[in-house]
Every structure is written in C-alpha cells, then in structure tokens.
Scaffold this motif. Sequence first.
Motif, PDB file in Angstrom:
ATOM      1  N   LEU A  67      10.266  -7.749  -6.239  1.00 53.80           N
ATOM      2  CA  LEU A  67       9.949  -6.394  -5.808  1.00 53.80           C
ATOM      3  C   LEU A  67      10.283  -5.414  -6.919  1.00 53.80           C
ATOM      4  O   LEU A  67      11.338  -5.516  -7.567  1.00 53.80           O
ATOM      5  CB  LEU A  67      10.750  -6.029  -4.562  1.00 53.80           C
ATOM      6  CG  LEU A  67      10.652  -4.570  -4.077  1.00 53.80           C
ATOM      7  CD1 LEU A  67       9.246  -4.256  -3.582  1.00 53.80           C
ATOM      8  CD2 LEU A  67      11.688  -4.292  -2.991  1.00 53.80           C
ATOM      9  N   VAL A  68       9.399  -4.441  -7.136  1.00 56.32           N
ATOM     10  CA  VAL A  68       9.642  -3.333  -8.061  1.00 56.32           C
ATOM     11  C   VAL A  68       9.621  -2.034  -7.265  1.00 56.32           C
ATOM     12  O   VAL A  68       8.624  -1.728  -6.598  1.00 56.32           O
ATOM     13  CB  VAL A  68       8.586  -3.275  -9.183  1.00 56.32           C
ATOM     14  CG1 VAL A  68       8.779  -2.018 -10.035  1.00 56.32           C
ATOM     15  CG2 VAL A  68       8.666  -4.513 -10.058  1.00 56.32           C
ATOM     16  N   LEU A  69      10.724  -1.281  -7.329  1.00 58.14           N
ATOM     17  CA  LEU A  69      10.783   0.035  -6.700  1.00 58.14           C
ATOM     18  C   LEU A  69      10.424   1.086  -7.754  1.00 58.14           C
ATOM     19  O   LEU A  69      11.143   1.251  -8.742  1.00 58.14           O
ATOM     20  CB  LEU A  69      12.174   0.305  -6.135  1.00 58.14           C
ATOM     21  CG  LEU A  69      12.603  -0.540  -4.934  1.00 58.14           C
ATOM     22  CD1 LEU A  69      14.030  -0.181  -4.515  1.00 58.14           C
ATOM     23  CD2 LEU A  69      11.645  -0.362  -3.765  1.00 58.14           C
ATOM     24  N   ALA A  70       9.321   1.776  -7.516  1.00 58.25           N
ATOM     25  CA  ALA A  70       8.863   2.833  -8.413  1.00 58.25           C
ATOM     26  C   ALA A  70       8.574   4.080  -7.588  1.00 58.25           C
ATOM     27  O   ALA A  70       7.587   4.776  -7.813  1.00 58.25           O
ATOM     28  CB  ALA A  70       7.614   2.379  -9.168  1.00 58.25           C
ATOM     29  N   ASN A  71       9.453   4.334  -6.629  1.00 59.47           N
ATOM     30  CA  ASN A  71       9.234   5.412  -5.665  1.00 59.47           C
ATOM     31  C   ASN A  71      10.261   6.526  -5.803  1.00 59.47           C
ATOM     32  O   ASN A  71      10.577   7.224  -4.842  1.00 59.47           O
ATOM     33  CB  ASN A  71       9.204   4.862  -4.240  1.00 59.47           C
ATOM     34  CG  ASN A  71      10.419   4.002  -3.897  1.00 59.47           C
ATOM     35  OD1 ASN A  71      11.204   3.633  -4.765  1.00 59.47           O
ATOM     36  ND2 ASN A  71      10.569   3.675  -2.618  1.00 59.47           N
ATOM     37  N   ASN A  72      10.819   6.671  -7.007  1.00 58.98           N
ATOM     38  CA  ASN A  72      11.645   7.818  -7.382  1.00 58.98           C
ATOM     39  C   ASN A  72      12.798   8.004  -6.390  1.00 58.98           C
ATOM     40  O   ASN A  72      13.514   7.067  -6.097  1.00 58.98           O
ATOM     41  CB  ASN A  72      10.766   9.060  -7.524  1.00 58.98           C
ATOM     42  CG  ASN A  72      11.293  10.029  -8.562  1.00 58.98           C
ATOM     43  OD1 ASN A  72      12.257   9.754  -9.266  1.00 58.98           O
ATOM     44  ND2 ASN A  72      10.678  11.183  -8.655  1.00 58.98           N
ATOM     45  N   HIS A  73      12.963   9.224  -5.837  1.00 59.55           N
ATOM     46  CA  HIS A  73      14.127   9.442  -4.975  1.00 59.55           C
ATOM     47  C   HIS A  73      14.052   8.668  -3.664  1.00 59.55           C
ATOM     48  O   HIS A  73      15.077   8.460  -3.005  1.00 59.55           O
ATOM     49  CB  HIS A  73      14.333  10.932  -4.705  1.00 59.55           C
ATOM     50  CG  HIS A  73      13.118  11.628  -4.170  1.00 59.55           C
ATOM     51  ND1 HIS A  73      12.689  11.495  -2.868  1.00 59.55           N
ATOM     52  CD2 HIS A  73      12.237  12.476  -4.773  1.00 59.55           C
ATOM     53  CE1 HIS A  73      11.605  12.232  -2.687  1.00 59.55           C
ATOM     54  NE2 HIS A  73      11.304  12.835  -3.816  1.00 59.55           N
TER      55      HIS A  73
END
Length: 440
Positions: A238-244
Amino acid sequence: MLPIDALPQDDPTPGWFHTSQKRTPKPPLQGNASARFAVIGGGFTGLAAARQLAQNFPNDTVILIEGQQVGFGTSGRNAGFLIDVPHDISSPDYIGDPKIAKQILELNQTGQKILFDLVQQHNIVDAQLRHVGKYQAAVEDEGVRVLEAYRGGLEKLGQPAELIDGKDLPGIVGSHFYKKALHTPGTMLVQPSGLVKGLADSLPANVQLFEDMPITAIEYGAKTVLHHASGTVTADTLVLANNHFGTHFGFMHQRILPMFTYGSLTRPLTAEEQARIGGKDFWGIIPADPFGTTSRRTHDNRILIRNSFTFNADGRFKEGATERFRKAHRLSFERRFPDIKDVPFEYTWGGGLGMTRNGNSFFGELRPNVYGALGCNGLGTVRGTAMGTLLADLIAGKRHPLSDFLLSVEKPNMNPPEPFLSIGVNFTLRRGMANAGMEA
C-alpha cells in the motif's frame, strides 16, 4: 479493523476544475478486487507513484483510489505554480543551509521535469503549461527587504533572479500596486486541474483508477485490506499519497496540520478590460509576505486572487468559509486592479494543505509493505510529483541520491495536543493575516 473517521469533502465550486475540460470520471469499484499494489490519493503524488509503479512492475496491476474526482480535490485547487527554487521563510536569506537548499532545488526541478515531459509526451493541452517564471512582489518596505535578501540567497545557489522596480511592473502585470518584484525565471505556470485530469487519463494500461471511492476502513496484516462502500481492495503493498488524510489511516498522528487557503477567479476579462489594465497576457505573482496575496492572469484572461487561511482539524471544508473570504478577495482585487474593480468573481473555493511544523515531509516505509509520501507543505505540485516517483522506485529497489536525502531528513515534528494546538494555530493565522498589511 481501523475505521476511517474523516472522508474527503471539499466545497463544490473549485474554479480550476469547472473551467478545465470536462471528463468522464472512472466509476468506483463494485465488489472486491486484489492487486500487488494499491495507491490511495489521486493527486500529484498518487498519480506519480501509480505511474512509476506501473512502469517498474509492468506485469502487475496497480489500483489507484481517489475519494472524489481527479482534479476536484487539493491538486486541482492550488494556484498552479510549478516552482523550482527553495523558499525557506525561517532563514534570513530564504535559503538556509546551502547543502539542503541544493537538494531541495534538485527535488523541485526533478518534479518539474517529470511534469513537463508528461505534458509533452501525452499532449496535455489543458494543462496550459508555460515556462514564464514567477514574480515575488512587495508592497511595503519590509517586503522589499525580503526580496533583496532572497535575491542574495539565490545568488549563493547560482540561480538567476532579477529585481524589478515598481514603475516597470504595470507593463508586466497590469498593476501599479507593487513597489518591487523579484523575477525568478525557472517557474512554470499551469491550469492545475487540467493538468491532473490529463495525467489521470494518460496512466499506463496496468493502472486501474477508481474515483468517488473513499476508503471507509482498513485492516493491516500480511496484506492490506481496504474497505469501501461496496466491497474491498486487497493489496500486497500500500502507498499512502493522501497528504493530511494519511493521519486517519493510523500514521503520522499529530504531525500534519490540515490547513486551508482560499482562491477566487473572475470571469474572463473583455478585450476592453484587458486593454484598460495592460501588461502581459499571462503571469503569476506570489507575495513577499507568506500571508499575503497570490495573483495570476490565466490563459483564458481571468484574474486569480488567493489568500486567507483556516485550520480545519478534520481536513474538510467549513460551511460559510468561501463566502467570508470572497470579501477579502474582493478587497485585494480592487487594490491591485482599480481600473477593472467591477469585474465579478465567477468562482470562490478553498483547498487543503498538509503542513508540518518543521516544514519537512514524510517519505518512506510506515510499516511493513506500507509506504507514504505525506505532508506537502504547500509544494504538492513539484515536490509531490518527485516524491511519488522516488517512492515507487524505492519500492522497486532503486535508490537515488534524492531518495537518500528524503530518507535522511528529520521527520515532521509532533504537534501539541488539543486544545492547545487549535488555540496556537488559530492565533498564529490571525496574527499573520493581520500583520500582512497591504500585502494581503
């Protein structure tokens, strides 16, 4: 299972989104799916990560998940500056440590080049990309001192910068308002929503994009299971690229501040109104004071005004904010362009920023097989693009000097607990906006 307690929700009137070319969003997933990779966040960072993962692993599927429509959220709500040069407001010369500044310069330029090449390769006309530089403009003496210090700092880095006297600015930006401006030629200007829409529609074939599909819960384990309205997505990585919003997925708790800033776009100027103000037909101004006003003249002859900040603790828009700040935009517009002061705004909107106290982002592994690029600090266009690409290479076992740099920098600082956080942030915002004076 971890429930996600805040889902993306922005106001419905983002001007860049509604004035860019219309596209049909990809429908949300119905039922269950599995893939080697899942990326959450369809903005600059997530698009870059998904694209690079797909290229690094051409035989594997990458699922890219966007909670709203691509181009509607944060990546389509900024001012559209692809800035190359560093800008450290905590340093007297706005550069700080030269070694770090050189790395930041390279990182920003890497993001710029990736975006420029993609626009050319896929003929993303609606990006309206132009390499015209930016003007950092000052109204008061303190702002002029900032520009002079910044020019000195840029000279240390070997970067070109030209101070322009106020008497010469009307022929460039159509306004007599400013005392001086510092022109740095490396910046590119874009229609941000048009750009991210084009990036989404040119993804590699092994990327499956699902829009309007917020994740409602998550399970971490040997594989990650993402729950959505009608099923699940199971991913090896999984890659989290959702900022805050990454903080709602169990990571970076109390380290990212969800701030909002606000913009307004006029209707297109008539030919007579364009002649009345004069100046070039395309330019961008950022303020000498960080709490001042950003302004642009766009490809379709609109004027953008962007200023004012709020702290939105859950990362979502607040009812009534756009109406309140539209009045501040009106005053800023009329100060700068009194000859066309009656031109109305057609759109006003807010957009989120993921800010950290020390100005650093998170980059790297959050837990086994979960990675993140979080905390844009208002530089999500170029910095997010570079970080998403580098993170996908890191996952593939490819190391770059820039990824080593990002892994080595201090992680975002811890924020104070509530209610002290809200009290402190709101006080700082009110003081900063009040002290901006005529720069606002």
